[in-house]
Design a protein around this motif. Structure first.
Motif, PDB file in Angstrom:
ATOM      1  N   GLN A  36      -0.673  -8.524   6.493  1.00  0.00           N
ATOM      2  CA  GLN A  36      -1.369  -7.916   5.378  1.00  0.00           C
ATOM      3  C   GLN A  36      -0.390  -7.549   4.275  1.00  0.00           C
ATOM      4  OE1 GLN A  36      -3.805  -4.700   6.962  1.00  0.00           O
ATOM      5  NE2 GLN A  36      -5.530  -6.094   6.794  1.00  0.00           N
ATOM      6  N   LYS A  38      -0.108  -5.551   0.279  1.00  0.00           N
ATOM      7  CA  LYS A  38      -0.782  -4.635  -0.642  1.00  0.00           C
ATOM      8  C   LYS A  38      -0.870  -5.317  -2.000  1.00  0.00           C
ATOM      9  CE  LYS A  38       1.088  -1.114  -2.854  1.00  0.00           C
ATOM     10  NZ  LYS A  38       1.798   0.117  -3.204  1.00  0.00           N
ATOM     11  N   TYR A  47      -5.426  -0.393  -5.402  1.00  0.00           N
ATOM     12  CA  TYR A  47      -4.693  -1.253  -4.476  1.00  0.00           C
ATOM     13  C   TYR A  47      -5.495  -1.412  -3.189  1.00  0.00           C
ATOM     14  CZ  TYR A  47      -0.538  -1.337  -7.350  1.00  0.00           C
ATOM     15  OH  TYR A  47       0.339  -1.570  -8.367  1.00  0.00           O
ATOM     16  N   LEU A  49      -5.476  -3.581   0.851  1.00  0.00           N
ATOM     17  CA  LEU A  49      -4.743  -4.399   1.803  1.00  0.00           C
ATOM     18  C   LEU A  49      -5.487  -5.710   1.946  1.00  0.00           C
ATOM     19  CD1 LEU A  49      -3.654  -1.932   4.606  1.00  0.00           C
ATOM     20  CD2 LEU A  49      -2.203  -3.086   2.950  1.00  0.00           C
ATOM     21  N   SER A  50      -4.752  -6.807   1.874  1.00  0.00           N
ATOM     22  CA  SER A  50      -5.395  -8.116   1.934  1.00  0.00           C
ATOM     23  C   SER A  50      -4.618  -9.021   2.879  1.00  0.00           C
ATOM     24  CB  SER A  50      -5.433  -8.713   0.526  1.00  0.00           C
ATOM     25  OG  SER A  50      -6.100  -9.952   0.537  1.00  0.00           O
ATOM     26  N   GLU A  51      -5.362  -9.834   3.639  1.00  0.00           N
ATOM     27  CA  GLU A  51      -4.718 -10.805   4.533  1.00  0.00           C
ATOM     28  C   GLU A  51      -4.030 -11.872   3.707  1.00  0.00           C
ATOM     29  OE1 GLU A  51      -4.996 -11.617   8.154  1.00  0.00           O
ATOM     30  OE2 GLU A  51      -5.298  -9.443   8.183  1.00  0.00           O
TER      31      GLU A  51
END
Ligand SMILES: [Zn+2]
Length: 181
Positions: A36, A38, A47, A49-51
């Motif tokens: 993950q 930011k 902001y 959290l993204s894979e």
């Protein structure tokens, strides 16, 4: 019997050291890249959290047009004044053509005279990563999408204030989404 055992062992050894064909990352390599990060989302204004987006070269080829694939995945460069949005003055977001991550806002786009979309800053430093590029016998700072690693363009130090930076981006690396003001 002994002969069969030797052949079996030999096959196992070959299997252990067998790597995927050129340009094709192995499953293990792909898994190691997952995680993950930011990034800033313009839609939510915060902001998140993204894979990370990780795909095989074959998957990218299916997803992208040949031009997008060449630029995003093979560090290609489109000819100046040919990209769809080099002269676009509409209000909106420029997203990564590979994974859809918000990269630039039209309010930071400016006329550089180069024939490529130019911005003085990304929506957030986290969304666009800088890599050293030593191709063509020079050292330049390559810009890549932080989420999928797609090649965007390069950053130079001759941009306008307030940053003095020029993010010189291939239009084919971007998808423009018009917004209401
Ligand atoms: Zn991306």
């Amino acid at each position: 019997m002994k002969h069969i055992q030797v052949v079996t062992v030999a096959l196992l050894v070959v299997g252990l050291f067998w790597s995927a064909p050129d340009g094709q990352a192995s499953r293990e390599e792909l898994m190691a890249d997952r995680g993950q990060i930011k990034v800033y989302s313009l839609a939510t204004g915060e902001y998140i959290l993204s894979e990370k987006v990780v795909k095989t070269e074959q998957e990218w080829r299916q997803l992208l047009t040949p031009k997008q694939y060449h630029i995003l995945r093979e560090q290609g460069t489109e000819r100046a004044f040919t990209g769809g949005t080099w002269d676009n003055k509409e209000y909106g977001i420029y997203r990564c053509a590979g994974c859809g991550l918000d990269l630039y806002h039209s309010s930071t786009k400016y006329k550089s005279g180069t024939g490529w979309p130019s911005f003085y800053q990304p929506v957030a430093e986290e969304n666009v990563s800088i890599r050293e590029d030593r191709s063509f016998f020079t050292v330049r700072n390559e810009l890549v999408c932080s989420r999928c690693g797609g090649h965007l363009g390069h950053v130079f130090a001759d941009g306008p204030q307030p940053t003095g930076k020029r993010h010189c981006i291939n239009a084919a690396s971007l998808v423009f989404v018009k917004l209401d003001r």
